[in-house]
Design an enzyme around this catalytic site. Structure first.
Site, mmCIF file in Angstrom:
data_model
loop_
_atom_site.group_PDB
_atom_site.id
_atom_site.type_symbol
_atom_site.label_atom_id
_atom_site.label_comp_id
_atom_site.label_asym_id
_atom_site.label_seq_id
_atom_site.Cartn_x
_atom_site.Cartn_y
_atom_site.Cartn_z
ATOM 1 N N GLY A 177 30.966 55.659 48.350
ATOM 2 C CA GLY A 177 31.675 57.731 49.821
ATOM 3 C C GLY A 177 30.437 57.806 50.065
ATOM 4 O O GLY A 177 30.472 56.888 51.123
ATOM 5 N N GLY A 178 29.636 58.329 49.525
ATOM 6 C CA GLY A 178 28.928 59.154 50.913
ATOM 7 C C GLY A 178 27.372 58.205 51.411
ATOM 8 O O GLY A 178 26.857 57.814 52.213
ATOM 9 N N GLU A 225 36.554 54.938 39.624
ATOM 10 C CA GLU A 225 36.220 56.651 39.484
ATOM 11 C C GLU A 225 36.109 57.538 38.792
ATOM 12 O O GLU A 225 36.873 58.599 38.839
ATOM 13 C CB GLU A 225 36.444 56.377 41.290
ATOM 14 N N SER A 257 28.808 58.533 43.203
ATOM 15 C CA SER A 257 27.284 58.893 43.404
ATOM 16 C C SER A 257 26.523 57.422 43.053
ATOM 17 O O SER A 257 26.174 57.594 42.331
ATOM 18 C CB SER A 257 27.081 60.202 42.600
ATOM 19 N N GLU A 271 41.096 61.476 45.600
ATOM 20 C CA GLU A 271 40.920 62.869 46.373
ATOM 21 C C GLU A 271 43.019 62.612 47.390
ATOM 22 O O GLU A 271 43.185 63.853 47.465
ATOM 23 C CB GLU A 271 40.838 62.782 47.746
ATOM 24 N N ASN A 281 33.552 53.777 51.241
ATOM 25 C CA ASN A 281 35.478 53.810 52.131
ATOM 26 C C ASN A 281 34.839 55.678 52.347
ATOM 27 O O ASN A 281 33.714 56.721 51.916
ATOM 28 C CB ASN A 281 35.555 54.698 50.096
ATOM 29 N N TRP A 282 34.613 55.580 53.976
ATOM 30 C CA TRP A 282 33.877 56.731 54.867
ATOM 31 C C TRP A 282 34.815 57.877 54.985
ATOM 32 O O TRP A 282 34.219 58.813 54.847
ATOM 33 C CB TRP A 282 34.470 55.736 56.173
ATOM 34 N N LYS A 283 35.643 57.977 53.880
ATOM 35 C CA LYS A 283 36.259 59.218 53.912
ATOM 36 C C LYS A 283 36.681 59.550 55.260
ATOM 37 O O LYS A 283 37.295 58.550 56.071
ATOM 38 C CB LYS A 283 35.910 59.913 53.272
ATOM 39 N N HIS A 293 43.158 56.975 45.821
ATOM 40 C CA HIS A 293 42.274 57.360 45.818
ATOM 41 C C HIS A 293 42.483 59.111 45.247
ATOM 42 O O HIS A 293 43.762 59.869 44.948
ATOM 43 C CB HIS A 293 41.703 57.543 46.954
ATOM 44 N N GLY A 296 30.877 62.373 44.834
ATOM 45 C CA GLY A 296 30.970 63.102 45.792
ATOM 46 C C GLY A 296 29.990 64.158 44.856
ATOM 47 O O GLY A 296 29.659 65.818 45.337
HETATM 48 P P1 PGA Z 1 30.788 59.202 46.287
HETATM 49 O O1 PGA Z 1 32.150 58.963 46.516
HETATM 50 O O2 PGA Z 1 30.407 57.534 46.092
HETATM 51 O O3 PGA Z 1 30.073 59.886 47.194
HETATM 52 O O4 PGA Z 1 31.031 60.029 45.164
HETATM 53 C C1 PGA Z 1 32.886 57.530 45.820
HETATM 54 C C2 PGA Z 1 34.538 57.963 46.473
HETATM 55 O O5 PGA Z 1 35.129 58.455 45.845
HETATM 56 O O6 PGA Z 1 35.394 56.457 46.727
#
Ligand code: PGA
Length: 251
Positions: free
Chosen positions: A234-235, A167, A213, A98, A9-11, A96, A173
């Site tokens: 994500g990251g 999640e 994470s 967010e 997930n590149w966001k 998600h 994050g």
């Molecule tokens: P993260 O994000 O791996 O940076 O914690 C995961 C996500 O929000 O899909």
């Protein structure tokens, strides 16, 4: 049997040029490395068409991070599920945390988005997860159950096309991963909630990914758990080497 999946997930990261280059690196790495799971990258809308041009989707799947809750029309700034499908993408992340937290997405909008995604042959990666307060006050199982139940208007056939991503919001994050046991407990709970509604066979065939994470250093322990069928990353999806380190946790 259910699939193991590692999805990035590149966001809201990378320019189109950087994204094309990253996708090319992941693609090249997948071609030269044995892997035992499906691999998907979910990118910003702007990146879908050019990224589709540099990957082989038999090897690396492509998805969006969201889609609109309406079919088409006067919704300035929105991107429909049909538009996403017309880029060549096959997946879409929905719900998600967010999007729930910053853009007011709720069960009603998510029901509409899921319906439209399925109608356009996109595989929804449907995200659920509790916030820190709900983890601490012990309501997390009920919270996540209610989020999964938003999908329970779907027919069994449609539900069987959904991928779930658990999640915990407090782990996204933050560098603070759920322990493998915490992830396993919640994934088993989600699978039971699905079994109670759709039966054991559909529940056993549903891929449930962990996100929050997840890194090369903890992926193997998480993925070793019987109900953890991969990760939403994500990251660590923003560097090909890190992302591949997670993919290789299934080797
Ligand atoms: P993260 O994000 O791996 O940076 O914690 C995961 C996500 O929000 O899909």
């Amino acid at each position: 049997m259910r699939k193991n999946i590692v999805a990035g997930n590149w966001k809201m990261n990378t320019t189109v040029q950087e994204g094309v280059s990253l996708a090319g690196e992941v693609m090249a790495a997948l071609k030269s490395t044995a892997h035992n799971c499906d691999v998907v990258i979910c990118t910003p809308f702007t990146h879908l068409v050019p990224v589709a041009g540099v990957i082989d989707q038999n090897i690396l799947g492509l998805g969006a991070e969201n889609c609109a809750d309406h079919t088409s029309g006067a919704y300035t700034g929105e991107v429909s599920a049909q538009m996403v499908a017309s880029t060549g993408a096959n997946y879409v992340i929905l719900g998600h945390s967010e999007r729930r937290q910053y853009y007011g997405e709720n069960n009603e909008t998510l029901k509409a988005k899921t319906r439209l995604a399925l109608d356009n042959n996109l595989t929804p990666i449907f995200c659920v997860g509790e916030v820190l307060e709900e983890r601490e006050n012990g309501t997390y199982n009920d919270v996540v159950k209610a989020q999964v139940e938003a999908l329970f208007d779907l027919s069994a056939d449609d539900f069987s096309k959904i991928v779930i991503a658990y999640e915990p919001v407090w782990a996204i994050g933050t560098g603070k991963t759920a322990t493998a046991d915490q992830a396993q407990d919640m994934h088993a709970h989600i699978r039971q909630v699905i079994a109670d509604k759709y039966g054991k066979e559909i529940a056993e065939n549903t891929s449930i990914l962990y996100g929050g994470s997840c890194k090369p250093g903890n992926a193997r322990e998480l993925f070793a758990k019987p109900d953890v069928d991969g990760g939403l990353i994500g990251g660590a999806a923003l560097k090909a080497a890190d992302f591949m380190g997670i993919v290789e946790a299934f080797n």
